[in-house]
Design a protein around this motif. Structure first.
Motif, PDB file in Angstrom:
ATOM      1  N   HIS A 291      48.689  46.988  33.210  1.00 31.62           N
ATOM      2  CA  HIS A 291      47.571  47.573  33.170  1.00 31.62           C
ATOM      3  C   HIS A 291      46.608  46.988  32.007  1.00 31.62           C
ATOM      4  O   HIS A 291      47.221  46.451  30.933  1.00 31.62           O
ATOM      5  N   ILE A 292      45.592  46.393  32.395  1.00 26.15           N
ATOM      6  CA  ILE A 292      45.065  45.187  31.405  1.00 26.15           C
ATOM      7  C   ILE A 292      43.677  45.660  30.979  1.00 26.15           C
ATOM      8  O   ILE A 292      42.613  45.644  31.869  1.00 26.15           O
ATOM      9  N   ALA A 293      43.278  45.535  29.706  1.00 28.73           N
ATOM     10  CA  ALA A 293      42.054  45.898  29.230  1.00 28.73           C
ATOM     11  C   ALA A 293      41.642  44.672  28.119  1.00 28.73           C
ATOM     12  O   ALA A 293      42.398  43.810  27.763  1.00 28.73           O
ATOM     13  N   GLY A 294      40.552  44.534  27.634  1.00 22.88           N
ATOM     14  CA  GLY A 294      39.832  43.648  26.867  1.00 22.88           C
ATOM     15  C   GLY A 294      38.647  43.289  27.031  1.00 22.88           C
ATOM     16  O   GLY A 294      38.025  43.556  28.171  1.00 22.88           O
ATOM     17  N   THR A 295      37.945  42.864  25.992  1.00 21.56           N
ATOM     18  CA  THR A 295      36.445  42.258  26.132  1.00 21.56           C
ATOM     19  C   THR A 295      36.359  41.047  26.918  1.00 21.56           C
ATOM     20  O   THR A 295      35.615  40.997  27.891  1.00 21.56           O
ATOM     21  N   ASN A 296      37.420  40.017  26.709  1.00 24.57           N
ATOM     22  CA  ASN A 296      37.249  38.738  27.191  1.00 24.57           C
ATOM     23  C   ASN A 296      38.579  38.436  27.461  1.00 24.57           C
ATOM     24  O   ASN A 296      39.719  38.568  27.020  1.00 24.57           O
ATOM     25  N   GLY A 297      38.974  37.570  28.776  1.00 19.39           N
ATOM     26  CA  GLY A 297      40.352  37.238  29.133  1.00 19.39           C
ATOM     27  C   GLY A 297      41.020  38.125  30.145  1.00 19.39           C
ATOM     28  O   GLY A 297      42.208  37.812  30.664  1.00 19.39           O
ATOM     29  N   LYS A 298      40.737  39.303  30.238  1.00 24.80           N
ATOM     30  CA  LYS A 298      41.428  40.236  31.164  1.00 24.80           C
ATOM     31  C   LYS A 298      41.557  39.639  32.733  1.00 24.80           C
ATOM     32  O   LYS A 298      42.590  39.784  33.332  1.00 24.80           O
ATOM     33  N   GLY A 299      40.396  39.385  32.999  1.00 25.57           N
ATOM     34  CA  GLY A 299      40.457  38.716  34.565  1.00 25.57           C
ATOM     35  C   GLY A 299      41.514  37.456  34.640  1.00 25.57           C
ATOM     36  O   GLY A 299      42.308  37.447  35.500  1.00 25.57           O
ATOM     37  N   SER A 300      41.263  36.625  33.425  1.00 29.82           N
ATOM     38  CA  SER A 300      42.307  35.260  33.716  1.00 29.82           C
ATOM     39  C   SER A 300      43.854  35.915  33.525  1.00 29.82           C
ATOM     40  O   SER A 300      44.731  35.447  34.162  1.00 29.82           O
ATOM     41  N   CYS A 301      44.031  36.861  32.577  1.00 29.45           N
ATOM     42  CA  CYS A 301      45.408  37.434  32.304  1.00 29.45           C
ATOM     43  C   CYS A 301      45.787  37.887  33.779  1.00 29.45           C
ATOM     44  O   CYS A 301      46.982  37.789  34.081  1.00 29.45           O
ATOM     45  N   SER A 302      44.996  38.702  34.339  1.00 24.45           N
ATOM     46  CA  SER A 302      45.272  39.395  35.772  1.00 24.45           C
ATOM     47  C   SER A 302      45.768  38.121  36.682  1.00 24.45           C
ATOM     48  O   SER A 302      46.632  38.432  37.419  1.00 24.45           O
ATOM     49  N   ALA A 303      44.943  37.286  36.679  1.00 26.61           N
ATOM     50  CA  ALA A 303      45.111  36.079  37.636  1.00 26.61           C
ATOM     51  C   ALA A 303      46.615  35.473  37.432  1.00 26.61           C
ATOM     52  O   ALA A 303      47.088  35.163  38.125  1.00 26.61           O
ATOM     53  N   PHE A 304      46.881  35.105  35.895  1.00 27.00           N
ATOM     54  CA  PHE A 304      48.184  34.477  35.657  1.00 27.00           C
ATOM     55  C   PHE A 304      49.080  35.731  36.134  1.00 27.00           C
ATOM     56  O   PHE A 304      50.389  35.044  36.627  1.00 27.00           O
ATOM     57  N   CYS A 305      49.078  36.784  35.549  1.00 26.94           N
ATOM     58  CA  CYS A 305      50.121  37.803  35.994  1.00 26.94           C
ATOM     59  C   CYS A 305      50.291  37.844  37.556  1.00 26.94           C
ATOM     60  O   CYS A 305      51.636  37.885  37.930  1.00 26.94           O
ATOM     61  N   ARG A 306      49.423  37.728  38.380  1.00 26.31           N
ATOM     62  CA  ARG A 306      49.698  37.814  39.891  1.00 26.31           C
ATOM     63  C   ARG A 306      50.140  36.470  40.213  1.00 26.31           C
ATOM     64  O   ARG A 306      51.209  36.579  41.176  1.00 26.31           O
ATOM     65  N   SER A 307      50.022  35.395  39.787  1.00 24.08           N
ATOM     66  CA  SER A 307      50.495  34.100  40.077  1.00 24.08           C
ATOM     67  C   SER A 307      51.968  34.174  39.624  1.00 24.08           C
ATOM     68  O   SER A 307      52.986  33.501  40.393  1.00 24.08           O
ATOM     69  N   ILE A 308      52.424  34.522  38.374  1.00 24.57           N
ATOM     70  CA  ILE A 308      53.877  34.629  38.178  1.00 24.57           C
ATOM     71  C   ILE A 308      54.443  35.246  39.021  1.00 24.57           C
ATOM     72  O   ILE A 308      55.612  34.993  39.381  1.00 24.57           O
ATOM     73  N   LEU A 309      54.194  36.666  39.176  1.00 23.41           N
ATOM     74  CA  LEU A 309      54.911  37.507  40.005  1.00 23.41           C
ATOM     75  C   LEU A 309      55.236  36.924  41.443  1.00 23.41           C
ATOM     76  O   LEU A 309      56.143  37.030  41.899  1.00 23.41           O
ATOM     77  N   GLU A 310      53.985  36.399  42.116  1.00 20.44           N
ATOM     78  CA  GLU A 310      54.081  35.700  43.260  1.00 20.44           C
ATOM     79  C   GLU A 310      54.962  34.743  43.468  1.00 20.44           C
ATOM     80  O   GLU A 310      55.572  34.479  44.268  1.00 20.44           O
ATOM     81  N   ALA A 311      54.776  33.927  42.555  1.00 14.36           N
ATOM     82  CA  ALA A 311      55.589  32.843  42.598  1.00 14.36           C
ATOM     83  C   ALA A 311      57.155  33.024  42.338  1.00 14.36           C
ATOM     84  O   ALA A 311      57.870  32.348  42.750  1.00 14.36           O
ATOM     85  N   GLN A 312      57.593  34.359  41.956  1.00 15.15           N
ATOM     86  CA  GLN A 312      58.784  34.853  42.004  1.00 15.15           C
ATOM     87  C   GLN A 312      59.021  35.437  43.324  1.00 15.15           C
ATOM     88  O   GLN A 312      60.232  35.907  43.479  1.00 15.15           O
ATOM     89  N   GLY A 313      58.321  35.497  44.317  1.00 13.27           N
ATOM     90  CA  GLY A 313      58.608  36.070  45.655  1.00 13.27           C
ATOM     91  C   GLY A 313      58.195  37.450  45.630  1.00 13.27           C
ATOM     92  O   GLY A 313      58.684  38.280  46.817  1.00 13.27           O
ATOM     93  N   LEU A 314      57.673  38.401  44.668  1.00 12.40           N
ATOM     94  CA  LEU A 314      57.381  39.491  44.773  1.00 12.40           C
ATOM     95  C   LEU A 314      56.202  39.866  45.502  1.00 12.40           C
ATOM     96  O   LEU A 314      55.208  38.945  45.342  1.00 12.40           O
ATOM     97  N   LEU A 315      55.780  41.166  45.806  1.00 12.15           N
ATOM     98  CA  LEU A 315      54.707  41.635  46.501  1.00 12.15           C
ATOM     99  C   LEU A 315      54.024  42.205  45.705  1.00 12.15           C
ATOM    100  O   LEU A 315      54.295  43.249  45.050  1.00 12.15           O
TER     101      LEU A 315
END
Length: 443
Positions: free
Chosen positions: A47-71
Motif C-alpha cells: 500500500h503506497i502513499a506520498g505526495t510525489n513518487g508514489k506512482g513511480s514506486c508502484s511501477a518499480f514494485c510491479r516490475s520487480i515482482l513480475e521480474a520474479q515471475g509473480l502475478l
C-alpha cells in the motif's frame, strides 16, 4: 471515438453521485460489506502513499515482482486517458489493463450493491478494484492511494504486507492541511499496527518525524531511506544497500536522479512485504519499469509531428513545487548530456501553486507557452497562467493549445539551429489530453 461500455457506466455514476472528494471510510466500508468484503480476500498488499513518487514506486514494485515471475495486480490513480488504466490485472508475462467488458460488468455490480446510497464515484471505483482483484488470482497487489491516506477509500485494508510513504510535501492543502507535518499525518494514516512500513526519501525533516512517531506508536517495523536502506549512482550504475548487503544495478529507465531513491523505496518495500527478489530480477526491473505521463519521452505521434523536426519532447504531469524541482533537475541532467534550448508548454488547475511550480524552472527554461485549462473544470485560463509564470521570473505567453505552441516553435525555429527540448507539463489532466491527442495512450 467509440464510447467504451465502462465509460458509459461511470458517466451514469457521475450524474447520480457528488463530484470530488468527501474524506471518510464509512460509505466505502458499508458498500464493501454488502459486496462480501473483497478487500479482506486479497493476496498480500503493498500500500503506497506520498505526495510525489508514489506512482513511480508502484511501477518499480510491479516490475520487480513480475521480474520474479509473480502475478501482480496494480491499482493506480488518477488515470490519464482511460479509466481502465486504474486496474491492471495479473497475467502471465506481465499484468494487463482490465478489458472493457470486465470493468463495465464490475461497475454495474458494485453500483447495484450500493443501491443509490450517498457515496462518491471514487469510492465506488475503489470498491470495483477490490472486487476485480479478489476475483482474479494473483500473488500480490500493488495499491496506490488516491488522496491523502487516512481517509482514502483504499485505506480499508486492515493488514497490508507493507505500507510505503513516499516523499511528503504540500499538495491538496484544502483537504490535507497547509503545513507539511499535517500532510504527513494524513499520509501516516495508512500505517497499521504491527505491519511493516517503508519511508522513502523525505525532503522535510518534520514530515519524517511525524511518520516515525506514528510507526513507533503502532509498533510497526520501520525501514527509513538513508538510515536502513539507501541508493546512489556510481560509475553509471545504481547501488542499493541495506542490512542484507549491496546490489549493483542498472540505472532506472525512468529519467531523473530522484528515480534512484524511488526505486530504492520499491526494493525495500518488496523485501519488507516478505518477497526476496534476486538481484538479477531487480536489475531487469530497473530497465523495464514504465510510468506514463511522468518524464515520458514522446518520440512520435500526431502532436509530435507539429513540432520542429528533431525536437526532444517530454511529458510530465507533476503539478506542485516539489514535483517542479525534481522535473527541473531531470531536465538539467539531460541538458548536460545533450544541450538544447528548453521550452515549457504548461497547463494547470487552480488548486495548485502555479508560481511555485514555475519557480523551479528559473534559469532553465527559455520561454513558456501557457495553454487553456479546458482539460478540467478547475483549469486556469491561459492568460492568467502566463502571468503566474511571469511572476516567477519566466518569459511567458498564452497560446490556444499544445498543438498551437508546437506549431509556433516549428514555424519560427531558425534553420540550422539545434532542435529544441520541449517539456509539456503542469497537470496530469493536461498529460492525459496530450497522450490522447498524440494517439499514444497508456497500454
Amino acid at each position: 471515438m467509440t464510447t467504451l461500455a465502462a465509460d458509459r457506466e461511470i458517466e451514469h455514476l457521475m450524474r447520480l453521485h457528488p463530484k470530488g472528494f468527501d474524506l471518510s471510510l464509512d460509505r466505502v466500508s458499508r458498500l464493501l460489506e454488502r459486496l462480501g468484503n473483497p478487500q479482506d480476500l486479497l493476496p498480500p498488499v503493498i500500500h503506497i502513499a506520498g505526495t510525489n513518487g508514489k506512482g513511480s514506486c508502484s511501477a518499480f514494485c510491479r516490475s520487480i515482482l513480475e521480474a520474479q515471475g509473480l502475478l501482480v495486480h496494480t491499482h493506480t490513480s488518477p488515470h490519464l486517458v482511460n479509466w481502465h488504466e486504474r486496474y491492471r490485472l495479473a497475467a502471465d508475462g506481465g499484468g494487463r489493463l482490465v478489458d472493457d467488458a470486465t470493468l463495465a460488468e464490475a461497475i454495474k455490480r458494485v453500483a447495484k450493491a450500493n443501491d443509490g446510497q450517498m457515496i462518491t464515484v471514487f469510492e465506488i471505483l475503489t470498491a470495483v478494484g477490490f472486487v476485480l482483484f479478489a476475483e482474479h488470482p494473483a500473488d500480490v497487489v500493488v495499491m496506490e492511494v488516491g488522496l491523502g491516506g487516512r481517509y482514502d477509500a483504499t485505506n480499508v485494508i486492515a493488514r497490508p504486507a507493507v505500507s510505503v510513504i513516499m516523499p511528503v510535501s504540500l499538495d491538496h492543502e484544502a483537504y490535507l492541511g497547509d503545513r507539511v507535518e499535517l500532510v504527513a499525518g494524513e499520509k501516516a494514516g495508512i500505517i497499521k499496527p504491527g505491519c511493516p512500513v517503508v519511508i522513502g526519501s523525505q525532503p522535510h525533516e518534520e514530515a519524517l518525524t511525524v511518520l516515525q512517531d506514528k510507526a513507533a506508536r503502532l509498533g510497526s517495523p520501520t525501514y527509513i531511506y538513508g538510515q536502513d536502506f539507501l541508493s546512489f549512482e556510481e560509475y553509471g550504475r545504481m547501488v542499493y544497500q541495506d542490512q542484507d548487503g549491496l546490489m549493483d544495478l542498472s540505472l532506472p529507465h525512468l529519467p531523473g536522479r530522484h528515480q534512484i531513491a524511488n526505486a530504492a523505496a520499491a526494493i525495500a518495500a518488496v523485501k519488507a512485504a516478505g518477497f526476496s527478489p534476486p538481484e538479477q530480477a531487480v536489475d531487469r526491473a530497473m530497465t523495464t519499469a514504465l510510468w506514463p505521463g511522468r518524464m515520458q519521452k514522446l518520440p512520435h505521434g500526431k502532436l509530435v509531428e507539429l513540432a520542429p523536426p528533431g525536437a526532444d519532447i517530454w511529458l510530465d504531469g507533476g503539478h506542485n513545487p516539489a514535483a517542479g524541482l525534481v522535473i527541473a533537475e531531470a531536465l538539467a541532467e539531460l541538458e548536460q548530456k545533450d544541450p538544447r534550448p528548453l521550452f515549457l508548454i504548461a497547463g494547470m488547475i487552480n488548486t495548485k501553486d502555479q508560481s511555485g511550480y514555475f519557480a523551479a524552472f528559473s534559469g532553465l527554461v527559455k520561454h513558456v507557452y501557457t495553454v487553456p485549462g479546458g482539460f478540467s473544470d478547475a483549469g486556469v485560463a491561459n492568460d492568467e497562467l502566463a502571468k503566474r509564470a511571469q511572476a516567477a521570473g519566466l518569459s511567458a505567453e498564452p497560446v490556444a493549445s499544445t498543438g498551437h505552441a508546437l506549431g509556433l516553435l516549428r514555424d519560427t525555429w531558425p534553420q540550422g539551429q539545434v532542435p529544441p527540448r520541449i517539456l509539456i507539463g503542469g497537470s496530469l489532466y493536461l498529460a492525459g489530453m496530450v497522450l490522447a491527442e498524440n494517439g499514444t495512450p497508456p497500454t
